[in-house]
Each structure stands twice: as structure tokens, then as C-alpha cells.
Design an enzyme around this catalytic site. Structure first.
Site, short mmCIF file in Angstrom:
data_model
loop_
_atom_site.label_atom_id
_atom_site.label_comp_id
_atom_site.label_asym_id
_atom_site.label_seq_id
_atom_site.Cartn_x
_atom_site.Cartn_y
_atom_site.Cartn_z
N LYS A 33 29.60 80.12 56.49
CA LYS A 33 28.43 79.27 56.66
C LYS A 33 28.14 79.07 58.15
O LYS A 33 27.02 79.23 58.60
CB LYS A 33 28.69 77.92 55.97
CG LYS A 33 27.54 76.97 56.07
CD LYS A 33 27.82 75.72 55.25
CE LYS A 33 26.77 74.66 55.56
NZ LYS A 33 27.02 73.41 54.86
N GLU B 279 39.48 81.87 61.35
CA GLU B 279 40.12 82.85 60.47
C GLU B 279 39.16 83.99 60.15
O GLU B 279 39.51 85.18 60.24
CB GLU B 279 40.56 82.19 59.15
CG GLU B 279 41.69 81.19 59.27
CD GLU B 279 41.21 79.77 59.58
OE1 GLU B 279 40.06 79.60 60.04
OE2 GLU B 279 42.00 78.84 59.36
N GLY C 153 30.03 74.15 51.78
CA GLY C 153 30.85 75.36 51.61
C GLY C 153 31.45 75.47 50.22
O GLY C 153 31.38 76.52 49.57
N ARG C 154 32.02 74.36 49.73
CA ARG C 154 32.70 74.42 48.43
C ARG C 154 31.73 74.42 47.25
O ARG C 154 32.15 74.41 46.10
CB ARG C 154 33.73 73.28 48.32
CG ARG C 154 33.19 71.90 48.62
CD ARG C 154 34.32 70.90 48.83
NE ARG C 154 33.84 69.60 49.27
CZ ARG C 154 33.61 69.26 50.53
NH1 ARG C 154 33.81 70.15 51.49
NH2 ARG C 154 33.21 68.05 50.85
N GLU D 187 38.88 68.38 48.76
CA GLU D 187 38.11 68.32 49.99
C GLU D 187 36.94 67.33 49.82
O GLU D 187 36.50 66.71 50.79
CB GLU D 187 37.58 69.72 50.37
CG GLU D 187 37.19 69.85 51.83
CD GLU D 187 37.02 71.29 52.30
OE1 GLU D 187 37.90 71.81 53.02
OE2 GLU D 187 35.99 71.89 51.97
N HIS E 218 56.83 77.53 31.73
CA HIS E 218 58.19 77.93 32.12
C HIS E 218 58.47 77.58 33.57
O HIS E 218 59.39 78.12 34.18
CB HIS E 218 58.38 79.43 31.85
CG HIS E 218 58.27 79.75 30.40
ND1 HIS E 218 59.34 79.69 29.54
CD2 HIS E 218 57.19 80.07 29.63
CE1 HIS E 218 58.94 79.98 28.32
NE2 HIS E 218 57.63 80.21 28.35
N LYS F 160 42.28 72.02 63.05
CA LYS F 160 41.60 73.20 63.60
C LYS F 160 41.59 73.13 65.12
O LYS F 160 41.89 74.10 65.81
CB LYS F 160 40.14 73.23 63.14
CG LYS F 160 39.91 73.69 61.74
CD LYS F 160 38.39 73.88 61.56
CE LYS F 160 37.97 73.90 60.12
NZ LYS F 160 36.52 73.87 59.94
O1 F6P Z 1 38.03 73.95 55.57
C1 F6P Z 1 36.86 73.43 56.08
C2 F6P Z 1 35.68 74.30 55.80
O2 F6P Z 1 34.63 73.80 56.57
C3 F6P Z 1 35.28 74.35 54.33
O3 F6P Z 1 34.58 73.25 53.90
C4 F6P Z 1 34.51 75.62 54.28
O4 F6P Z 1 34.32 76.05 52.98
C5 F6P Z 1 35.42 76.50 55.11
O5 F6P Z 1 35.88 75.67 56.16
C6 F6P Z 1 34.79 77.76 55.66
O6 F6P Z 1 33.73 77.48 56.51
P1 F6P Z 1 32.69 78.60 56.91
O7 F6P Z 1 32.00 79.06 55.68
O8 F6P Z 1 31.76 77.95 57.88
O9 F6P Z 1 33.44 79.73 57.57
#
Ligand code: F6P
Length: 548
Positions: free
Chosen positions: A206, A212, A266-267, A352, A383, A511
């Protein structure tokens, strides 16, 4: 909102909790022959059975009073009207527009978003079909056979979970892969055994700044450039984001940029172009079925009376446990191997969203909020951690999910799966009284001495609550329905707790610290001033070991 409106229903629920005393779920069934008939809701291809929950008719009536006192209907209307329901980020949360199939106007903060939504959906689905059918090809003019989604959190979990859940619907010539972890092993393991010239990389973010994702995207780009040349990047990459400038800066061609908007959390973004990998896999028609499932639940959430409204019931029953019985956790157990990632998906969605300690006004909340959610597919979970669910000192309400019709070939195995699912919820409720255990041991000829020592271990208290979602079959529409049910459950809870379920400030601190620590990990001579003792000690040892 005046929270004092809630005092009366809260007080009544406290009193009712005391009245319920030792009444068990089995007692509730014994007293009420109509219980199953009235304590389930069937909607399309989903039946939600809440009769094995520790609630009676009074409980439900009082919980509904609580929801009304929290102005649920008014808040729901504001949510669907595109009001700013995420005040800490000054945004509406209008993911429902993404599955509005008729395109009827929906406003986000006073602006009709549907023309943009429909255009973005059309562009994304047309591209998905082109990739699927080989009209869009890689740099060496080969058809794509592997799709690698690079993203994390909401830009990973939704499509990754759905791709596994809907694997029987994925075109046989395509394989979908998901890379999220900044651990280089994730990308390296994914790239092993796939041909880069037949691989389409989708960078999903987003913000297009997430460490990452940007790290993995850069590594993937380097691998492609090394094998196919820099010029191949345009053909092997596309991106999904709400930050078009950043996407352009990465070098993604204009016709390979798929958009969504800041009013999609995002979620909550699997319904948007973030679902591109899934749409390539299952095709545009099935992706639209998935959206239709979500849309059907939006209608249900808005139109069904609160007492027959599945997400409202899900939310209120959990509030009952969380705030009146002090149950801290919630297990979600899909009796479906293909829903293996569903609990992880829900962890982000629920934890979240509702893992908050202050209310909308920034005031510390007195009561408990979001539960700790965990789960694994049944029967494997039986199990592993089910021992604690049956006999541990914590009571963990369970959501069981199972599809009546299998998508795998073996019907006998599927019948066993169904039987296990029903057996577990019955066992949790019934338990096994000590007298029954003793009688059985006696009938087996066990000595009185052994009975006395073993019977307590074999006794189950029972009275452990669960709900069951019976699905006709796990298909795109039903999966869409299931996800939207949990989304709206989260919203209802946030209304009662009066929190912002659409922000996630709690993930920011870590972060930021990671960015500060990264140079200290990389440079063994950088001074370790100003850090806490543990971090200093760990870094010192880490430097020693990396030197070897
Ligand atoms: O973990 C925090 C967060 O902002 C989530 O809410 C989101 O889904 C994720 O990082 C990834 O963010 P982006 O889509 O901006 O890379």
C-alpha cells in the site's frame, strides 16, 4: 458518544453472569428443546451454529441492548456512508466499495469512489486474464507459469490465504508463490526451482515503503536483471499500491501499475488489486464470485435484524466471554487443510484491528479488548494443543469451520474430517464426569485403587463453548462470505469497545527501532551508546559470532 449509556446494559450483564452461576451449556440444551432451531442462522451456503455457546435467550437480549446502547446501528450507517471512522489517520474505511458489484454510488468522505473502483477492478481483472491466457508474456515471450507475490501483512496474508483455500480453482498451468519475510531464505527458497523467464513478480505494498517488501523486491529485481538483463524488468514485474509515484520510481511500467486507495486498510485489502495474484490464479469470473460473497455479507450486516445478524452475534458472544468471563483467547479451527492460513489471516484482521488500549478519545480503556486468536487446521490441532482446550485451566472458546462437500477426491477421508469436527465441539461441551469415568473403568475390570488414582486425570469438566460454521463447500463465494463475516465482527466489537479498529500505531515503534539498529548490526565498530543493557549485550555477542 456518551459512554454512560452503556452502564445499564453492562450492569445487567454483570448481574446475569452471576445468575448463570453453574448453569452449563448442556443444562441450557436440556431446558430448551428449541435451542438449536433458534440458536443458529443459515445464510446462503453458510450455517452458523451458536447453540454450543454459553449464552441463553436473556444473555442475547442483554448483549443486544449493549450493542444498541453503543449506537451500533448509527455507527454502522456512518461506516457504510464513508464517514471518517478511522479518526487517527483521518480516513474512512470503505473496503465494502471494493465488492460493490452494482457500482451504486458509495462515498468516501463525501466523494463517490465507485467510478475509480470499477475502473481499477476492470484494469486489474483484464490484466489477470491476459496473464492467465498468455496474452501478456515475459521478456523472452514465454507464458507465465509462476506468479510471485512480494508483500507483507495485508499485502500478503489475504491473497496467500485465499490462494491456498481456493487451490482447486487455480489454473493447473499456474503456481502462486508468496514472499513476505525479510529473511532472505523466503525469497531464495521460492526462487529455487522456478524459471525466472516464466515468472511474474507482483510487488504489493500500500505504502510502497515497507522495509521487508522493498528489500525483497530489490533482491528479486537483481536476480531477474542478472539472469535476463535489466531490460527484462519491465516485462517480469508489476505492482499494486496506493502510492503511484513510488511505484513509478521503482521502474514499473504505467500499464503494470494497479491502484487502490488510502481508505482501504491493509488488512482489508484482499478485495482490491492486492488480490491480483489470486485473480490470475482463479480467473476474473471466480474472483468476482469471491467479491460477491463479501457483498452478500455487507447486505446481511446492514439489513438483517441485530438478533439474526451473524457478525453481530459473533462479536457480542465474544464480548460476553472477554468482558464478563475473562476468557483471554479465541481459537479458530478450520477442519479443512486448505484453510490452514485462515487463522493467520484472522490474527492480523482481529489483533491488528482490536488490539488497542485507548478509546476513540484517547482515554485508557477499563475493560479488556481484542482476544488472542490462534488456530491450526483440525485434525492436526487435536494432536497438538487440544489437550489444553479440553482440560486446561484456561477456557478458550472455539470457532469450528468445516465444509460439507469436499474439494479433495477422497470422500471417506472427508467423512472422517466432518465426524472429528462435530465430535470435538460435542466433547468440549459435554466433558466427561468423574462418575462416568469410574463406571467405565469398573466395567473394564480396573482395580478400585487404580480407578481412584486415574479417574481425576480422565475426567473432563466440559462446558467449554464453541460455535460452528458449516459451509456447503469451500468455493470463492463462500470464502468471500467468511472473510466479510469476520471483518464485520471486528467492526461491531470496535463499536462496543469504542476503539479505532482501522489504525495500527502499535507496529510503528518496532519498525523504527529496527531501522536504527540495522547499521549497528552491519558495522561491528559502530558505538553501542544509549541502548538498553540487554540489546547492548545481544549486539556484542552477535558481533563476536558474526566475526567467526
Ligand atoms: O504491519 C503494519 C502494516 O502497516 C499492515 O497494516 C500492513 O498490512 C502491512 O504493514 C504492509 O504494509 P504495506 O502494504 O504498506 O507494505
Amino acid at each position: 458518544m456518551d459512554r454512560s449509556d452503556l452502564s445499564e446494559p453492562l450492569f445487567a450483564l454483570e448481574a446475569h453472569r452471576a445468575d448463570m452461576g453453574e448453569t452449563t451449556i448442556a443444562d441450557l440444551f436440556a431446558k430448551d428443546p428449541q435451542r438449536f432451531a433458534d440458536f443458529h442462522v443459515a445464510l446462503d451456503d453458510i450455517l452458523f451454529d451458536f447453540s454450543k455457546h454459553r449464552v441463553d435467550r436473556v444473555t442475547l437480549a442483554l448483549l443486544l441492548d449493549l450493542a444498541r446502547a453503543a449506537k451500533l446501528e448509527k455507527r454502522r450507517a456512518a461506516f457504510f456512508a464513508g464517514d471518517i471512522v478511522n479518526p487517527t489517520e483521518y480516513r474512512p474505511a470503505l473496503h465494502m466499495a471494493l465488492r460493490n458489484m452494482r457500482g451504486t454510488p458509495m462515498q468516501a468522505a463525501g466523494f463517490d469512489v465507485m467510478p475509480e473502483v470499477l475502473a481499477a477492478r476492470r484494469a486489474m481483472l483484464a490484466f489477470a486474464e491476459d496473464v492467465r491466457n498468455g496474452r501478456v508474456r515475459g521478456a523472452t515471450d514465454q507464458m507465465f507459469t509462476d506468479i510471485v507475490n512480494i508483500g507483507i501483512g495485508g499485502s500478503d496474508l489475504g491473497p496467500a490465504m485465499a490462494a491456498e483455500a481456493l487451490s482447486p480453482f487455480i489454473a493447473p498451468h499456474l503456481k502462486l508463490h508468496f514472499v513476505a519475510n525479510v529473511d532472505g531464505a523466503d525469497l531464495a527458497d521460492t526462487l529455487k526451482g522456478i524459471a525466472l523467464e516464466r515468472t511474474l513478480f507482483i510487488i504489493c505494498s500500500k505504502t510502497f515503503t515497507t522495509l521487508e517488501t522493498m528489500t525483497n523486491a530489490a533482491a528479486a529485481r537483481k536476480a531477474v536483471a542478472a539472469k535476463l538483463g535489466e531490460a527484462a524488468i519491465a516485462a517480469q514485474f508489476c505492482a499494486v499500491s496506493a502510492a503511484p509515484e513510488e511505484v513509478a520510481a521503482f521502474g514499473i511500467a504505467a500499464d503494470r501499475r494497479f491502484l487502490f486507495w488510502d481508505w482501504v486498510g491493509g488488512r482489508y485489502s484482499v478485495w482490491s488489486s492486492i488480490g491480483l495474484s489470486l485473480a490470475i490464479g482463479i480467473g476474473a469470473a471466480q474472483f468476482e464470485e469471491f467479491l460477491r460473497g463479501g457483498e452478500a455479507i455487507d447486505r446481511h450486516f446492514v439489513e438483517a435484524p441485530l438478533a439474526r445478524n451473524i457478525p453481530v452475534l459473533m462479536a457480542l458472544i465474544e464480548i460476553w466471554y472477554r468482558n464478563f468471563w475473562d476468557y483471554t483467547a479465541q481459537a479458530v479451527i478450520p477442519y479443512d487443510q486448505r484453510l490452514a492460513r485462515f487463522p493467520a489471516y484472522l490474527q492480523q484482521l482481529e489483533m491488528e484491528s482490536n488490539g488497542k488500549s485507548v478509546d476513540l478519545a484517547g482515554t485508557q480503556i477499563e475493560s479488556a479488548t481484542g482476544a488472542i486468536l490462534f488456530g491450526e487446521p483440525g485434525t492436526n490441532a487435536q494432536h497438538a494443543f487440544f489437550q489444553l482446550l479440553h482440560q486446561g485451566t484456561e477456557i478458550v472458546p472455539v470457532d469450528f469451520l468445516v465444509a460439507v462437500r469436499p474439494t479433495a477426491a477422497n470422500l471417506d477421508q472427508h467423512r472422517l474430517l466432518l465426524a472429528n469436527c462435530l465430535a470435538q465441539s460435542a466433547a468440549l461441551m459435554r466433558g466427561r464426569p468423574q462418575a462416568e469415568v469410574e463406571a467405565q473403568m469398573r466395567a473394564q475390570g480396573v482395580s478400585e485403587e487404580e480407578i481412584a488414582s486415574l479417574a481425576p486425570h480422565k475426567t473432563f469438566a466440559g462446558n467449554r463453548p464453541s460455535g460452528t460454521f458449516l459451509l456447503r463447500q469451500l468455493n470463492p463465494r463462500v470464502l468471500g462470505e467468511l472473510i466479510a463475516l469476520y471483518e464485520h465482527k471486528v467492526f461491531v466489537q470496535s463499536v462496543v469497545w469504542n476503539i479505532d479498529p482501522f489504525d495500527q500505531w502499535g507496529v510503528e515503534l518496532g519498525k523504527g527501532l529496527a531501522l536504527q539498529l540495522a547499521p549497528l548490526v552491519a558495522d561491528k565498530n559502530a558505538p553501542l551508546d544509549g541502548l538498553d543493557g540487554s540489546t547492548t549485550g545481544l549486539l556484542a555477542q552477535l558481533r563476536k559470532w558474526s566475526a567467526r
